[in-house]
Write an enzyme that holds these catalytic residues in place. Structure first.
Site, mmCIF file in Angstrom:
data_model
loop_
_atom_site.group_PDB
_atom_site.id
_atom_site.type_symbol
_atom_site.label_atom_id
_atom_site.label_comp_id
_atom_site.label_asym_id
_atom_site.label_seq_id
_atom_site.Cartn_x
_atom_site.Cartn_y
_atom_site.Cartn_z
ATOM 1 N N PHE A 174 0.947 -1.197 0.094
ATOM 2 C CA PHE A 174 -0.108 -0.078 -0.020
ATOM 3 C C PHE A 174 0.858 1.187 0.129
ATOM 4 O O PHE A 174 1.943 1.383 0.298
ATOM 5 C CB PHE A 174 -1.017 -0.097 1.137
ATOM 6 C CG PHE A 174 -0.223 -0.100 2.669
ATOM 7 C CD1 PHE A 174 0.030 1.132 3.198
ATOM 8 C CD2 PHE A 174 0.208 -1.160 3.000
ATOM 9 C CE1 PHE A 174 0.788 1.242 4.396
ATOM 10 C CE2 PHE A 174 0.792 -1.231 4.311
ATOM 11 C CZ PHE A 174 1.075 0.335 4.997
ATOM 12 N N CYS A 175 0.309 2.203 -0.389
ATOM 13 C CA CYS A 175 1.077 3.502 -0.295
ATOM 14 C C CYS A 175 -0.062 4.728 -0.138
ATOM 15 O O CYS A 175 -1.181 4.328 0.094
ATOM 16 C CB CYS A 175 1.836 3.977 -1.726
ATOM 17 S SG CYS A 175 0.851 3.901 -3.358
ATOM 18 N N THR A 176 0.180 6.020 -0.551
ATOM 19 C CA THR A 176 -0.666 7.009 -0.190
ATOM 20 C C THR A 176 -1.897 7.073 -1.155
ATOM 21 O O THR A 176 -2.990 7.058 -0.712
ATOM 22 C CB THR A 176 0.098 8.472 -0.257
ATOM 23 O OG1 THR A 176 1.097 8.415 0.631
ATOM 24 C CG2 THR A 176 -0.727 9.749 0.197
ATOM 25 N N ILE A 203 -3.926 4.793 0.966
ATOM 26 C CA ILE A 203 -4.395 4.860 2.102
ATOM 27 C C ILE A 203 -5.732 5.930 2.170
ATOM 28 O O ILE A 203 -6.573 5.860 3.052
ATOM 29 C CB ILE A 203 -3.383 5.191 3.023
ATOM 30 C CG1 ILE A 203 -2.230 4.310 3.183
ATOM 31 C CG2 ILE A 203 -4.020 5.763 4.527
ATOM 32 C CD1 ILE A 203 -1.073 5.040 3.757
#
Length: 325
Positions: A174-176, A203
């Protein structure tokens, strides 16, 4: 409008002036990055002008449908948040320096935010945060591995040293906002990993749609604007930025003996050059206040405060527009 899309754009150099002229003619400001692998960026304008840009990107002859299905997020601001329009040409929209990572050719399995909890709670899934160390420090998912990278290009070394396709059969990342994960998942697949998953919309989408009572995300999510961080429901968080080194600061950081507002923080305590520049900037802001005038930095702070208040009021409207889109 925030947008990204991995797409084959071998004519990116020719598209650059066309896109810049269109945005400027519609008084749109912000930054868009064009590369042979796609587009990435955030711009602002009136509703009508942003709609016109969306038509140009998604249905116009210049991009010829190549940006269809792009990840797009809309939000509102009380005032124009950007000073100018920039269309930059770069080798990559997300710098990894790994030609074998090509999301246009192969990418991991997208997981909707509503299904994310069930996936990451499985014992046979390795959960990896693909963001940099200062972002992870503000908040991350429970039991996620922290690569402790300072730049995304270091992610390749982390994979080589810590992950094994023979052992780690299922990897979730996952990332921003989702863009780094697309490239990271493509890279892992190129290295022989069998099943790779990534959080669709990142996220930010998770915090927007998953109820706080059901959330597995602990802390706040760092964002690259004056909000600094957001929490559940995309409500503005508590973090601030060190004006010397631009590192996000928690309440504990601001209570530290090495913190001086506008000058230094515990993360740059040994960088005298940054302190000198920040001290001078703070001095000019203080002098401007004493004269009853305004300093550019002062204006930015005040504008950020007004924008924060407006964003809170506009949050629900933005969410509805995203749903409609």
């Amino acid at each position: 409008m925030a947008i990204y899309k991995f797409a084959d754009l071998p004519d990116a150099e020719a598209l650059q002036p066309i896109l810049a002229k269109f945005c400027c003619s519609h008084a749109i400001k912000g930054t868009l990055i064009l590369a042979p692998e796609g587009i990435n960026g955030t711009v602002a304008g009136t509703d009508a002008d942003i709609d016109a840009l969306a038509d140009m990107l998604f249905a116009g002859p210049d991009f010829a449908g190549r940006l269809a299905g792009a990840e797009v997020k809309y939000s509102s601001a009380a005032e124009m948040p950007f000073l100018r329009m920039k269309v930059r040409l770069k080798p990559e929209i997300v710098t990894l320096r790994a030609p074998e990572a090509n999301p246009s050719k192969q990418v991991g399995t997208y997981v909707e935010p509503e299904n994310w909890n069930a996936l990451i709670e499985r014992n046979d899934v390795v959960l990896v945060d693909t963001r940099n160390d200062y972002e992870v420090g503000l908040g991350t998912f429970q039991r996620a591995l922290d690569p402790a990278t300072q730049t995304f290009t270091e992610f390749k070394d982390y994979v080589a040293q810590n992950l094994d396709p023979a052992r780690d059969k299922k990897v979730a990342m996952f990332c921003t906002g989702g863009i780094r994960c697309e490239k990271a998942s493509s890279y892992l697949l190129s290295q022989g990993f069998e099943e790779v998953f990534h959080l669709k919309g990142g996220i930010l989408k998770y915090l927007e749609v998953v109820p706080e009572a059901e959330s597995r995300f602990a802390g706040e999510c760092f964002v690259f604007d004056e909000r600094v961080s957001v929490g559940h429901g995309l409500v503005e968080g508590d973090a601030t930025l060190c004006r010397a080194c631009r590192h996000p600061l928690t309440a504990d950081d601001r209570a530290h003996e090495d913190y001086v507002e506008g000058v230094k923080c515990p993360h740059c305590v040994d960088d005298a050059a940054k302190h000198a520049a920040a001290t001078e900037r703070q001095k000019q802001m203080d002098l401007a206040r004493q004269r009853g005038g305004a300093h550019l930095g002062d204006d930015a702070v005040q504008a950020a405060k007004r924008a924060r208040a407006a964003k809170k009021a506009d949050a629900e409207a933005s969410r509805e527009r995203n749903k409609a889109g």
